[in-house]
Enzyme design. Structure first.
Site, PDB file in Angstrom:
ATOM      1  N   ARG A  67       1.088  -1.127   0.121  1.00  0.00           N
ATOM      2  CA  ARG A  67       0.006  -0.112   0.473  1.00  0.00           C
ATOM      3  C   ARG A  67       0.787   1.337  -0.121  1.00  0.00           C
ATOM      4  NH1 ARG A  67      -2.308  -4.279   2.692  1.00  0.00           N
ATOM      5  NH2 ARG A  67      -4.840  -4.128   2.713  1.00  0.00           N
ATOM      6  N   HIS A  92      -0.989  -2.324  -4.712  1.00  0.00           N
ATOM      7  CA  HIS A  92       0.168  -3.446  -5.365  1.00  0.00           C
ATOM      8  C   HIS A  92      -0.087  -2.928  -6.680  1.00  0.00           C
ATOM      9  CE1 HIS A  92       0.185  -6.495  -2.779  1.00  0.00           C
ATOM     10  NE2 HIS A  92      -0.731  -6.406  -2.527  1.00  0.00           N
ATOM     11  N   HIS A  95       3.231 -13.142  -4.567  1.00  0.00           N
ATOM     12  CA  HIS A  95       1.715 -12.699  -4.158  1.00  0.00           C
ATOM     13  C   HIS A  95       1.330 -14.597  -4.515  1.00  0.00           C
ATOM     14  CE1 HIS A  95      -1.987 -11.278  -2.613  1.00  0.00           C
ATOM     15  NE2 HIS A  95      -1.171 -10.343  -2.219  1.00  0.00           N
ATOM     16  N   ASP A 154      -1.731  -9.542   8.710  1.00  0.00           N
ATOM     17  CA  ASP A 154      -1.598  -8.966   7.596  1.00  0.00           C
ATOM     18  C   ASP A 154      -0.682  -7.505   7.536  1.00  0.00           C
ATOM     19  OD1 ASP A 154      -1.789  -7.602   4.829  1.00  0.00           O
ATOM     20  OD2 ASP A 154      -3.532  -7.092   4.228  1.00  0.00           O
ATOM     21  N   GLU A 201       5.305 -12.892   1.939  1.00  0.00           N
ATOM     22  CA  GLU A 201       5.818 -11.490   0.420  1.00  0.00           C
ATOM     23  C   GLU A 201       6.667 -11.070   1.170  1.00  0.00           C
ATOM     24  OE1 GLU A 201       2.599  -9.907  -0.994  1.00  0.00           O
ATOM     25  OE2 GLU A 201       1.326 -10.629   0.589  1.00  0.00           O
TER      26      GLU A 201
END
Length: 360
Positions: free
Chosen positions: A80, A105, A180, A252, A319
């Site tokens: 982000r 992304h 991803h 996340d 990631e």
């Protein structure tokens, strides 16, 4: 061994290829030119039975229509950027927004939604490799500079998938990329990953606000649900009464990895074990951060290669990347890419059998 086949056709008539790399021991990876996507990664369990350990679709339409960006290469900026805006060298840049008022992304037409070209194929028995290339024009999704990115996927015995990135730009810009892939070490389509045991040797992570933008704080994991320095399952913390877990609807968050030296080398960022299969995954990277994503956005709307729906926490992402929103946080590692100073990065996904879970 390498095989090439047609995976599908885009509305404009362009052909999407599927390129499969395989070692003599049966370990294999399938790559799509759509999104430079890792579609399949087949590895044996403790009994020698092969299954793909990444989530993947069987049709091009599913990749184009479904969310989640399964297995794709992210860009121009993975993760982000707050308000889709950053300031660089005295100039403001406004990006296309695709997550409320923020950009994620790379924008609505990020690199995961592009057709990449095959730059080279190296069909060696001990290290098959494919290199894909993408050109992003100046102003693409609001980013300055013409950027060229190559991503190579290579297999190395007995169970390494080596992903190498190289990018260059003709103007100062910001850049961040990652893969991803959603993993499930019990096998694609086998259900929840909440019983997988995670070790992440990181002392710190980045808390987020209610829009999942890092607050700027770098917080110690001591006494939090984010402490994976000793192996523990995702289930131990994912339903905890923790403000950060609630904000992310699970995990996340980006972990701050140990600093690399002047000559970066891939160092251990995470280890995951799955008891039923005996499989173990290690992630090694040159990147400064590791985003742990517990599959919170999988809705069950789309079915994978197994024919089963992908629901929440049916896969996890690890990631390797730079920090989210780094262009707006001066104390984060820089993501500025300048002419004549190419970006290079390596991430290794190493599959094997956990010694303690090996067949006796």
């Amino acid at each position: 061994m390498i095989t090439r086949s047609v995976f599908g056709t885009l509305p404009g008539g362009e052909t999407v290829e599927r390129i499969e790399l395989m070692l003599a021991n049966g370990f294999s990876a399938a790559i799509l030119t759509w999104g430079a996507t890792l579609q399949s990664l087949r590895s044996p369990d403790r009994e020698g039975r092969f299954a793909s350990v990444v989530l993947g679709y069987t049709t091009l339409d599913d990749y184009r229509n479904a969310g989640g960006r399964l297995g794709a290469t992210m860009g121009r900026y993975a993760n982000r950027i707050e308000n889709g805006h950053f300031h660089l060298d005295g100039q403001d840049h406004q990006l296309q927004r695709n997550e409320g008022r923020h950009a994620i992304h790379g924008g609505p037409e990020g690199f995961d939604r592009r057709l990449w070209s095959v730059e080279s194929i190296l069909d060696l028995p001990d290290r098959p490799e494919v290199r894909l290339r993408l050109e992003s024009p100046d102003g693409d999704q609001g980013f300055p500079g013409r950027l060229v990115l190559t991503v190579s996927y290579a297999l190395k015995a007995p169970g390494d998938l080596v992903i190498s990135y190289e990018a260059s730009s003709d103007r100062p810009t910001v850049f961040n990329t990652t893969n991803h892939a959603y993993f499930n070490l019990a096998g694609e389509g086998s259900g929840s990953v909440l019983d997988h045991r995670f070790t992440i040797p990181a002392d710190r992570f980045l808390p987020v606000n209610d829009e999942l933008i890092p607050t700027g704080e770098i917080r110690n994991v001591d006494g939090t649900e984010f402490d994976f320095r000793e192996a523990r399952p995702l289930a131990a913390g994912i339903r905890a009464d923790d403000p950060q877990i609630r904000l992310g609807r699970g995990y996340d968050h980006c972990y701050v990895l140990s600093e690399n030296g002047p000559e970066p080398y891939p160092r251990l960022a995470a280890r995951v074990e799955e008891e039923q299969s005996g499989r173990q995954l290690e992630v090694l990277t040159t990147e400064p951060g590791l985003q742990l994503h517990s599959g919170n956005v999988l809705t069950g709307r789309y079915h994978g290669a197994s024919g089963r729906a992908y629901r929440q926490s049916d896969g996890f992402c690890l990631e390797a990347q730079h920090f989210p929103n780094a262009p707006n946080a001066a104390h984060f590692p820089s993501t500025v890419l300048r002419p004549g100073k190419p970006y290079r990065s390596i991430t290794i996904y190493r599959l094997g059998i956990t010694p303690s879970l090996a067949r006796s």
